[in-house]
Design an enzyme around this catalytic site. Structure first.
Site, short mmCIF file in Angstrom:
data_model
loop_
_atom_site.label_atom_id
_atom_site.label_comp_id
_atom_site.label_asym_id
_atom_site.label_seq_id
_atom_site.Cartn_x
_atom_site.Cartn_y
_atom_site.Cartn_z
N MET A 1 55.94 13.59 94.15
CA MET A 1 55.35 14.76 94.72
C MET A 1 56.31 14.91 96.06
O MET A 1 56.04 14.29 97.32
CB MET A 1 53.64 14.60 95.00
CG MET A 1 52.85 14.16 93.82
SD MET A 1 50.95 14.60 94.48
CE MET A 1 50.83 13.10 93.98
N CYS A 83 57.04 23.92 90.02
CA CYS A 83 56.59 24.26 90.92
C CYS A 83 57.09 25.95 92.16
O CYS A 83 57.63 26.57 91.70
CB CYS A 83 57.85 23.22 91.71
SG CYS A 83 58.10 23.66 93.79
N HIS A 154 51.01 20.65 83.76
CA HIS A 154 49.98 21.62 84.31
C HIS A 154 49.20 22.49 84.15
O HIS A 154 49.41 23.56 83.98
CB HIS A 154 50.70 21.40 85.55
CG HIS A 154 49.85 21.52 86.91
ND1 HIS A 154 50.45 22.11 88.13
CD2 HIS A 154 48.61 21.79 87.19
CE1 HIS A 154 49.20 22.17 88.79
NE2 HIS A 154 47.90 22.38 88.39
N GLY A 195 46.62 18.13 85.86
CA GLY A 195 45.55 19.03 86.71
C GLY A 195 44.62 18.78 87.37
O GLY A 195 43.85 18.85 86.25
N GLY A 196 43.72 18.34 88.23
CA GLY A 196 42.39 17.98 88.34
C GLY A 196 41.85 17.01 87.99
O GLY A 196 40.40 16.56 88.18
C1 LIG Z 1 51.95 16.90 98.51
C2 LIG Z 1 52.39 17.23 96.72
C3 LIG Z 1 54.09 17.60 95.61
C4 LIG Z 1 53.96 17.71 94.95
N1 LIG Z 1 55.39 18.07 94.58
C5 LIG Z 1 55.61 18.37 93.16
C6 LIG Z 1 56.91 18.06 92.79
O1 LIG Z 1 57.60 16.89 92.99
N2 LIG Z 1 57.10 17.80 91.47
C7 LIG Z 1 55.95 18.10 90.61
O2 LIG Z 1 55.93 18.61 89.32
N3 LIG Z 1 55.09 18.24 90.71
C8 LIG Z 1 54.44 18.53 91.78
N4 LIG Z 1 53.47 18.47 92.49
C9 LIG Z 1 52.24 19.13 91.45
C10 LIG Z 1 51.77 18.23 91.28
O3 LIG Z 1 52.59 16.84 90.30
C11 LIG Z 1 50.60 18.17 90.16
O4 LIG Z 1 50.77 18.78 88.98
C12 LIG Z 1 49.78 18.65 90.61
O5 LIG Z 1 48.72 18.10 91.83
C13 LIG Z 1 47.91 19.24 89.82
O6 LIG Z 1 48.07 17.27 89.48
P1 LIG Z 1 47.01 16.95 90.20
O7 LIG Z 1 45.46 17.56 90.30
O8 LIG Z 1 46.61 15.67 89.53
O9 LIG Z 1 46.91 16.50 91.72
C14 LIG Z 1 53.17 18.82 94.19
C15 LIG Z 1 51.70 17.70 94.31
C16 LIG Z 1 51.94 18.10 96.05
C17 LIG Z 1 49.99 17.77 96.07
#
Ligand SMILES: Cc1cc2nc3c(=O)[nH]c(=O)nc-3n(C[C@H](O)[C@H](O)[C@H](O)COP(=O)(O)O)c2cc1C
Length: 320
Positions: A1, A83, A154, A195-196
């Site tokens: 991330m 992204c 996602h 996601g979530g």
């Molecule tokens: C600070 C931050 C940076 C992120 N950077 C990336 C990234 O570099 N590549 C990517 O595929 N997703 C990135 N994401 C998205 C997460 O990988 C993920 O798809 C998204 O947060 C939803 O999943 P979660 O609810 O489990 O966090 C980022 C999310 C956050 C919060």
């Protein structure tokens, strides 16, 4: 991330689970080709199994970057088609590529031709006014025909007009059913859902429908949950009985970083979420946030922070 994780974060997470597949933050193909590779790609062997995530939309540049990453020893190349940041759209990559499945397929084909590693794609279910039923199938079919080995979805749209990247991680509604339908249509293709997902119980429920679950924020903000991943999902013994033991096991890594002139905070900033929800967690965080940032901070600071939790738990046990 991006802006959150780095090699130290991954090294810490690897102590918590031997088996979870770890991903780097997105690195653009041009950064890999022209940038400081040690800073962008360097990792410690302990981090395996490790995927590098690339951003880009030029097949030749992505192929070159993938070959460089393969030389650096990564286990998987993942292409970011999810992204939503402006910075990324300006370069025509990330989520806006959901509109151009043929170009993404060309990128995957070029990377597959350049490396012997698995090449995977992380995408959204669609962007803006796209119909996810059509957009996700088109993207999936294109990249699979080009040789993609797995998909991570996602499970929400990205709205490229009008929402910030942060809002795009929360506001577009989650549609897990759409990802389940994709998997049902593609029984032979590994499909992971993202996601979530905030708990391992929620991840377990998803595994009735898909092959894998990717955790983003929950893994970062509450890394303690990773401690049960190996037993729950891989039927192996968890590496450590609890977070206290995990921190002790991580100490040699921290010591090695300090010995090369690195700061404690480089590492402990990724550990602030450990112990979340336990008595003493706030004192632990406060100690790391105040003492851990000092240039001379050493392992004693980490140990003292952990002792805050230990003492708080002992106090609670006495009261009980
Ligand atoms: C600070 C931050 C940076 C992120 N950077 C990336 C990234 O570099 N590549 C990517 O595929 N997703 C990135 N994401 C998205 C997460 O990988 C993920 O798809 C998204 O947060 C939803 O999943 P979660 O609810 O489990 O966090 C980022 C999310 C956050 C919060």
């Amino acid at each position: 991330m991006m802006d959150w994780t780095d090699r130290h974060c991954r090294a810490f997470h690897r102590v918590l689970s031997r088996r979870a597949l770890l991903y780097t933050e997105m690195v653009t193909a041009n950064a890999v080709i022209f940038g400081d590779r040690e800073r962008l790609l360097g990792f410690s062997p302990a981090e395996h199994t490790l995927a590098v995530q690339l951003g880009g939309s030029d097949p030749a540049a992505l192929a070159k970057a993938a070959a460089i990453c393969a030389e650096w020893g990564y286990d998987e190349i993942n292409l970011n088609v999810g992204c939503p940041s402006d910075r990324v759209q300006g370069g025509n990559f990330g989520a806006c590529l959901m509109r151009d499945p043929a170009l993404v397929a060309a990128c995957v084909a070029a990377m597959k031709a350049a490396v012997a590693l698995p090449v995977t794609v992380k995408c959204r279910i669609g962007v803006d006014e796209q119909d996810p039923e059509i957009a996700l199938d088109a993207l999936a079919d294109g990249v699979l025909a080009a040789g993609a080995d797995a998909l991570i979805v996602h499970a929400r749209k990205a709205w490229l007009e009008g929402l910030s990247p942060k809002e795009n991680r929360d506001i577009p509604p989650l549609d897990y059913d759409r990802v389940h339908r994709l998997k049902a249509r593609l029984p032979g293709v590994p499909v992971s859902l993202n996601g979530g997902i905030a708990t391992l119980e929620a991840a377990t429920a998803q595994l009735a429908h898909v092959d894998g679950v990717m955790l983003g924020r929950a893994a970062y903000q509450q890394p303690e949950l990773l401690l049960r991943v190996d037993s729950l999902f891989f039927r192996e013994q968890d590496p450590h009985a609890d977070a206290f033991a995990a921190v002790v096991a991580f100490e040699p890594y921290v010591a090695a970083h300090l010995a090369t002139g690195g700061r404690l905070h480089d590492i402990t900033r990724h550990m602030l979420g450990l112990f979340t929800g336990r008595p003493g967690a706030r004192a632990y965080r406060r100690h790391l946030a105040t003492e851990g940032v000092k240039p001379e901070a050493g392992l004693d600071v980490l140990r003292a922070a952990v002792d805050e939790v230990r003492r708080a738990e002992e106090r609670r046990a006495l009261v009980a």
